[in-house]
Enzyme design. Sequence first.
Site, PDB file in Angstrom:
ATOM      1  CD  GLU A  90      -1.227  -0.499   3.555  1.00 24.99           C
ATOM      2  OE1 GLU A  90      -0.780  -0.050   4.852  1.00 24.99           O
ATOM      3  OE2 GLU A  90      -2.356  -0.799   3.587  1.00 24.99           O
ATOM      4  CB  CYS A 104       3.309   8.002   2.782  1.00 22.61           C
ATOM      5  SG  CYS A 104       4.035   6.652   3.953  1.00 22.61           S
ATOM      6  CB  CYS A 111       7.538  -4.896   8.881  1.00 26.96           C
ATOM      7  SG  CYS A 111       8.872  -3.877   9.738  1.00 26.96           S
ATOM      8  CB  CYS A 115       6.390  -1.374  15.779  1.00 30.98           C
ATOM      9  SG  CYS A 115       8.198  -1.280  15.296  1.00 30.98           S
ATOM     10  CB  CYS A 118       2.982  -1.349  13.393  1.00 24.93           C
ATOM     11  SG  CYS A 118       3.193  -1.280  11.520  1.00 24.93           S
ATOM     12  CB  CYS A 338       2.147   1.764   9.090  1.00 22.63           C
ATOM     13  SG  CYS A 338       3.371   0.744   8.755  1.00 22.63           S
TER      14      CYS A 338
HETATM   15  S1  SF4 Z   1       5.990   0.726  12.430  1.00 23.33           S
HETATM   16 FE1  SF4 Z   1       5.504  -1.205  11.391  1.00 23.33          FE
HETATM   17  S2  SF4 Z   1       6.324  -1.218   9.374  1.00 23.33           S
HETATM   18 FE2  SF4 Z   1       7.695   0.450  10.536  1.00 23.33          FE
HETATM   19  S3  SF4 Z   1       9.247  -0.951  11.428  1.00 23.33           S
HETATM   20 FE3  SF4 Z   1       7.685  -1.246  13.023  1.00 23.33          FE
HETATM   21  S4  SF4 Z   1       6.577  -2.946  12.341  1.00 23.33           S
HETATM   22 FE4  SF4 Z   1       7.694  -2.319  10.667  1.00 23.33          FE
END
Ligand code: SF4
Length: 358
Positions: A90, A104, A111, A115, A118, A338
């Site tokens: 996306e 963006c 990923c 985090c 997220c 995100c």
């Molecule tokens: S915010 Fe989401 S996409 Fe960004 S590094 Fe952390 S887990 Fe990965």
Amino acid sequence: MSFLEYGQSELTAVLNELGLPKFQHAQIRRWVFARKCSGFDGMTDLSKQYRQKLSEKFGSVFQGTQMKHQRSDDSAEKILIEWRDGERVESVLLRDNRNHRTACISTQIGCAMGCKFCASGIDGFVRNLTRGEILEQLLRLNSLLPDGERLTHIVVMGIGEPLLNLENLLSALDDATSSGGLDISVRRVTISTVGLPAGIQKLAEKVAASGKEYKLAVSLHAPNDELRTQIIPQNQRCGIKNILRATDDYFRLTGRRVTFEYTLIDGVNDEREHVRQLVGLLKHRTAIVNIIPVNPVPELGFSTPPEQKIRQFVSGLTDNGIQVKVRFRKGDKIDAACGQLRRTSRENTGFNKNLSAN
Ligand code: SF4
């Protein structure tokens, strides 16, 4: 290989092989980057024979398929692209009243950083995006703008950790920032990382050597290691001290002030003590703090702090001489946290290839 996978010099070699005269190489790039043309048939100042050769060699300029396009009231647009292997990514276009047109973009499918706030972290890592896939996001977002408008800024803040896909990212950004490419000023490109000291060091050396000194943003999100590790598990490996050492080097080598992103989560990292610790970390550094009230992620139970608390947090920093910006959320109505669009789409369509990566 797809058209956008070729860097400028590689493309020259391929076009030479196809027998296209030199002056038409620049014409083709102009069609793609300045005139927003994604089909070789539309390049009307090339002969029919050359257009046919290009179509036979590359198919089309783009390799992905746009599956969704969502628009919100506050001038954010989001697209979902499906690549040939069925993976999806996306990308978001943001417009503001200063005439900024910001793309963006994502650098990875999923990923590995995990985090906690997220949605992409929930799904885990699938693969890196290629140079062409990164560039295609920019070109598709640029195409959403009407004639006479073009992208002015890039933030590499979508899905993925950019420093773990650095070669492909820098290669794509070369075209985005070159005069025969999208011609976006290097100073208007921000690379946002979760904070990997070795990656920051490598980026600093590369951009200092190339003269393309992009802006660096580090997702700090907490002022002490214990809390940061809870929010960003990756922190256990590197620690805040090492991250700050690397960002000091980035500033020394590039002369560019580093931005620290701080996603404010209600009841988690928004207390007075957190302000005091953050001041301790940053008051002797040439830095700027971006406060981002969290986009709620329903699965994780995180919510946005009340306005009053946000104001107190900000004034606690500014009263101590730290420069702060508050980045208000855009695109709430289009699932702009995100990773959310990709998840929502997959849930709706039964697209569930990545769930095993959790
Ligand atoms: S915010 Fe989401 S996409 Fe960004 S590094 Fe952390 S887990 Fe990965």
